[in-house]
Each structure stands twice: as C-alpha cells, then as structure tokens.
Design a protein around this motif. Structure first.
Motif, short mmCIF file in Angstrom:
data_model
loop_
_atom_site.label_atom_id
_atom_site.label_comp_id
_atom_site.label_asym_id
_atom_site.label_seq_id
_atom_site.Cartn_x
_atom_site.Cartn_y
_atom_site.Cartn_z
N TYR A 323 0.86 -1.18 0.00
CA TYR A 323 0.00 0.00 0.00
C TYR A 323 0.90 1.24 0.00
O TYR A 323 1.68 1.45 0.93
CB TYR A 323 -0.92 0.01 1.22
CG TYR A 323 -1.93 1.14 1.22
CD1 TYR A 323 -3.18 0.97 0.63
CD2 TYR A 323 -1.62 2.38 1.78
CE1 TYR A 323 -4.11 2.00 0.62
CE2 TYR A 323 -2.54 3.41 1.77
CZ TYR A 323 -3.79 3.22 1.19
OH TYR A 323 -4.69 4.25 1.17
N ILE A 324 0.81 2.03 -1.05
CA ILE A 324 1.60 3.27 -1.14
C ILE A 324 0.89 4.35 -0.34
O ILE A 324 -0.19 4.81 -0.71
CB ILE A 324 1.75 3.71 -2.60
CG1 ILE A 324 2.39 2.60 -3.43
CG2 ILE A 324 2.57 4.99 -2.70
CD1 ILE A 324 2.40 2.88 -4.92
N VAL A 325 1.50 4.75 0.76
CA VAL A 325 0.92 5.79 1.61
C VAL A 325 1.19 7.16 1.00
O VAL A 325 0.29 7.98 0.81
CB VAL A 325 1.46 5.70 3.04
CG1 VAL A 325 0.86 6.79 3.92
CG2 VAL A 325 1.17 4.33 3.64
N GLU A 326 2.46 7.43 0.67
CA GLU A 326 2.85 8.67 0.02
C GLU A 326 4.25 8.52 -0.60
O GLU A 326 5.03 7.69 -0.13
CB GLU A 326 2.84 9.83 1.00
CG GLU A 326 3.75 9.65 2.21
CD GLU A 326 3.75 10.88 3.11
OE1 GLU A 326 3.53 12.01 2.61
OE2 GLU A 326 4.00 10.70 4.29
N PRO A 327 4.51 9.24 -1.66
CA PRO A 327 3.58 10.05 -2.46
C PRO A 327 2.76 9.17 -3.39
O PRO A 327 3.28 8.20 -3.94
CB PRO A 327 4.51 10.97 -3.24
CG PRO A 327 5.76 10.19 -3.39
CD PRO A 327 5.90 9.34 -2.15
N GLN A 328 1.51 9.52 -3.57
CA GLN A 328 0.64 8.75 -4.45
C GLN A 328 0.53 9.36 -5.85
O GLN A 328 -0.13 8.80 -6.72
CB GLN A 328 -0.76 8.64 -3.84
CG GLN A 328 -0.80 7.82 -2.56
CD GLN A 328 -2.20 7.65 -2.01
OE1 GLN A 328 -3.13 8.38 -2.37
NE2 GLN A 328 -2.38 6.69 -1.10
N ASN A 329 1.20 10.48 -6.07
CA ASN A 329 1.14 11.11 -7.38
C ASN A 329 2.19 10.51 -8.31
O ASN A 329 3.25 10.03 -7.88
CB ASN A 329 1.32 12.62 -7.27
CG ASN A 329 2.52 13.01 -6.44
OD1 ASN A 329 2.65 12.60 -5.31
ND2 ASN A 329 3.42 13.80 -7.02
N LYS A 330 1.91 10.56 -9.59
CA LYS A 330 2.76 9.92 -10.60
C LYS A 330 4.06 10.68 -10.81
O LYS A 330 5.13 10.09 -10.99
CB LYS A 330 1.99 9.82 -11.92
CG LYS A 330 2.74 9.15 -13.05
CD LYS A 330 1.85 9.03 -14.29
CE LYS A 330 2.57 8.34 -15.43
NZ LYS A 330 1.70 8.21 -16.63
N TYR A 331 3.98 12.01 -10.81
CA TYR A 331 5.16 12.82 -11.13
C TYR A 331 5.71 13.51 -9.88
O TYR A 331 4.96 14.04 -9.07
CB TYR A 331 4.80 13.87 -12.18
CG TYR A 331 4.31 13.28 -13.47
CD1 TYR A 331 5.19 12.67 -14.35
CD2 TYR A 331 2.96 13.33 -13.81
CE1 TYR A 331 4.75 12.11 -15.55
CE2 TYR A 331 2.50 12.78 -15.00
CZ TYR A 331 3.40 12.17 -15.86
OH TYR A 331 2.96 11.62 -17.03
N LEU A 332 7.02 13.50 -9.75
CA LEU A 332 7.73 14.22 -8.69
C LEU A 332 8.42 15.43 -9.31
O LEU A 332 8.95 15.35 -10.42
CB LEU A 332 8.74 13.30 -8.01
CG LEU A 332 8.20 12.00 -7.43
CD1 LEU A 332 9.31 11.22 -6.74
CD2 LEU A 332 7.06 12.27 -6.44
N PHE A 333 8.45 16.51 -8.56
CA PHE A 333 8.97 17.77 -9.12
C PHE A 333 10.22 18.22 -8.38
O PHE A 333 10.39 18.00 -7.17
CB PHE A 333 7.88 18.85 -9.03
CG PHE A 333 6.65 18.52 -9.83
CD1 PHE A 333 6.58 18.81 -11.18
CD2 PHE A 333 5.57 17.88 -9.24
CE1 PHE A 333 5.46 18.50 -11.92
CE2 PHE A 333 4.43 17.56 -9.97
CZ PHE A 333 4.38 17.88 -11.32
#
Length: 351
Positions: A323-333
């Motif tokens: 289970y991915i808690v964070e980060p759940q977004n596809k792109y990192l900046f």
C-alpha cells in the motif's frame, strides 16, 4: 395456438418442480427473443398488445417480454406480478425517480424473489458494456434475485414492493451506487461510501472504500465520454484512478480496498469504473475483469493537473500486498521535499 395452451404444452410436460418451470421460462425468454428498442414510448398503464404475435415472431419490446413471462407463469399456476419503477443505468440521470422499467416478483419457497428477464436477455446491450463482450446464454444473475441486492439498481414505485424490512426510502435508494452482478458475485461490500464526495471542488480527490474477500482483486479507471476524440484518447492514457488494498486495523483478516479518483483538467463530468475478479487474473494494465461498480463524478472550481502512481500487476506482486501511503502522485517535481512511505506484508500472512 394461444399462450396458455402453448405454455402448458411446452413447460409442464418437460419440468416437474416450480423452480424448474420458472428456470425454463426464463431461459426461453432470455435466449429466444430479440429485444426491440421502444424509444421510451412504452405505456406502463395498460397491458401491451399482440402478445401472441410476439410469441411467434420471437422479437418484442422489453415490456412485452416481461408480460410474456408473466402469462407463461400464470398459465402454469404460479403467482407472478409485474413491478413498475426506475432502473438505474450508466447513461441515465440516476438521482431522480422516473418510470423507465419493469420486472417481476414471485413468492418462491415462502421467500420473495425478483426476476428481470429484460436485463437477463442476451440481446440486451448492457452485457457488452459490463463484460466488454456479447453473451451467448441467459444472464443468471437476474434470476430469482434477493431483494437486498436488487434495491441498488431497481427502485419500485411502492416501498412495499421492495420486500425489505424495514423498507428503504426512495431517496436513499437513488443515492446508492450503481452496481452490476459481479459486485455481489465477488463478495464486494461498501465500507466507507458517501455520494456527496463525488461532487468535487477545486483540488479535491474522490475517495471510497470497499471490503473485499481475500481471493478477489479490484482495478479502477476514470472514463470521460464525449467531447474532443483526440482528448478522449489522451485521457485513456492518464492515470486518473488508484485502487489499493490494506488490512483492517482492528481485524487483519479483513481486506479494505481504498479507491481514489480525479478528473483531468478541462473536464467537469466523468465516471469512476471499478472492476473486480479472481485474484491473479489481471496480468497487465489492460483490464480483463467485468465492471462491478460505477460512480458518476462532477467537478467545479479551480482545476489541478494530477495523476496517480502506476501499479503494474505481476505474478511476483501477488505474493506481497503493498500500500503506497505517500507520495501517491505519478510525477515528482524538482526542489520539492517528499516523504516516501509504503506498507507491505505477505499476502498469506506468513513472514
């Protein structure tokens, strides 16, 4: 030959028990007739005409098919009544009650059960929508259905015809999510669900939770219909939904599927599709499971460009639940701080 004589000749001599006769009628009506679209012009206030003609033509309107089933059952001495009401469908506005459907109720072995011979019919386009293929045999999941399963999609005019004690008020029934047979077949249950969360504002993310059996897996996607075809193709390639499974804190034997979704920039309406099937059946990102649940999404206000992390199914991944808690977004900046947190444990509980 009249309907009564035809039914007695066809079904009484072939089947002995009430259930067998009902099943025979259901198979006949579901597989031998082709449905004709009535374009919403059916008048439910009076019986349809030319039932005997429809019997021999083998094509009819949905209302005629339901009435044929009733006449067959009545000819064999079985009490069968037509229920009029509202059927929730993928393309309809499901928050307002209106007459658009009919089905049958029967008392079988001292229990009230429902039969929807319209949805069970093999020519009904709903099967291709749900299963992504046409069916060759009658859909069993609309034969002698329990009242608590039917209320998600079939809302009768009168609460007494729900055959649920205590009955569910019409507004609550309308706001239940739209589910399909695999929802019950795969043992899915609503864990945390609120219709209000589907109306997104600004940067909100939709979220709901389901309890699922250990042998079942789910996958989710957001579908945007209409508009520019080029953009629709682009939306299909975007990761707009994320479905993950975690263990219940108080009872580790219970599996909770958390589903999240967003709408892409420039889109204010869409739908979250949740598919389910036997665990291990999904071996690629191309979904193979039938549609189990559909949730309309709406958005207003400032929009946010966001995609979820991609989870690729594979045989090795099946051994461990992550289970991915964070980060759940596809792109990192660049120049942003991130905390990475993942919860994982062996699927079978053996370390």
């Amino acid at each position: 030959m009249c309907i009564v004589t035809w039914a007695q000749t066809t079904f009484s001599a072939r089947y002995s028990t009430t259930i067998e006769k009902l099943r025979g009628i259901y198979i006949f009506c579901s597989e031998m007739f082709e449905l004709i679209d009535d374009n919403g012009c059916t008048d439910f206030s009076k019986p349809p005409n030319d039932l005997e003609k429809a019997l021999h033509q083998r094509h009819c309107t949905p209302y005629q098919l339901t009435c044929l089933f009733k006449e067959f059952a009545k000819s064999l001495g079985m009490a069968c009544e037509i229920v009029f009401g509202f059927l929730k469908t993928p393309a309809a506005e499901n928050y307002e009650f209106k007459y658009n459907h009919c089905w049958l109720r029967l008392l079988v072995n001292k229990e009230w059960r429902f039969i929807d011979v319209i949805l069970g019919n093999i020519s009904n386009p709903i099967h291709e929508f749900v299963n992504n293929r046409k069916i060759q045999r009658a859909e069993n999941d609309y034969f002698l259905v329990e009242p608590l399963q039917f209320i998600y999609t079939h809302i009768p005019q009168r609460e007494a015809e729900q055959h649920i004690i205590p009955s569910i008020d019409r507004l609550s029934a309308l706001y239940l999510p739209l589910v399909f047979p695999s929802f019950f077949k795969n043992g899915l249950k609503l864990y945390k669900f609120s219709t209000a969360l589907a109306f997104l504002e600004d940067s909100e993310v939709y979220e709901c939770s389901l309890e699922i059996p250990s042998e079942v897996e789910i996958f989710a996607s957001v579908v945007v219909s209409g508009g520019d075809p080029d953009k629709a193709y682009l939306y299909k390639k975007m990761e707009l939904a994320l479905a993950q499974v975690k263990r219940h804190k108080a009872d580790s034997t219970r599996r909770i599927a958390v589903v999240k979704a967003v709408l892409p920039v420039g889109v204010d309406r869409g739908a979250l599709y949740i598919h389910s099937g036997s665990r291990g059946g999904q071996t690629s990102v191309a979904n193979v499971h039938p549609l189990s649940m559909m949730i309309p999404l709406e958005h207003e206000g400032a929009q946010m460009k966001y995609e979820f992390a991609v989870r690729h199914p594979s045989e090795s991944v099946q051994r461990v639940e992550m289970y991915i808690v964070e980060p759940q977004n596809k792109y990192l900046f660049q120049n942003n701080d991130y905390n990475f947190e993942i919860i994982q444990q062996p699927f079978d509980g053996v370390i």
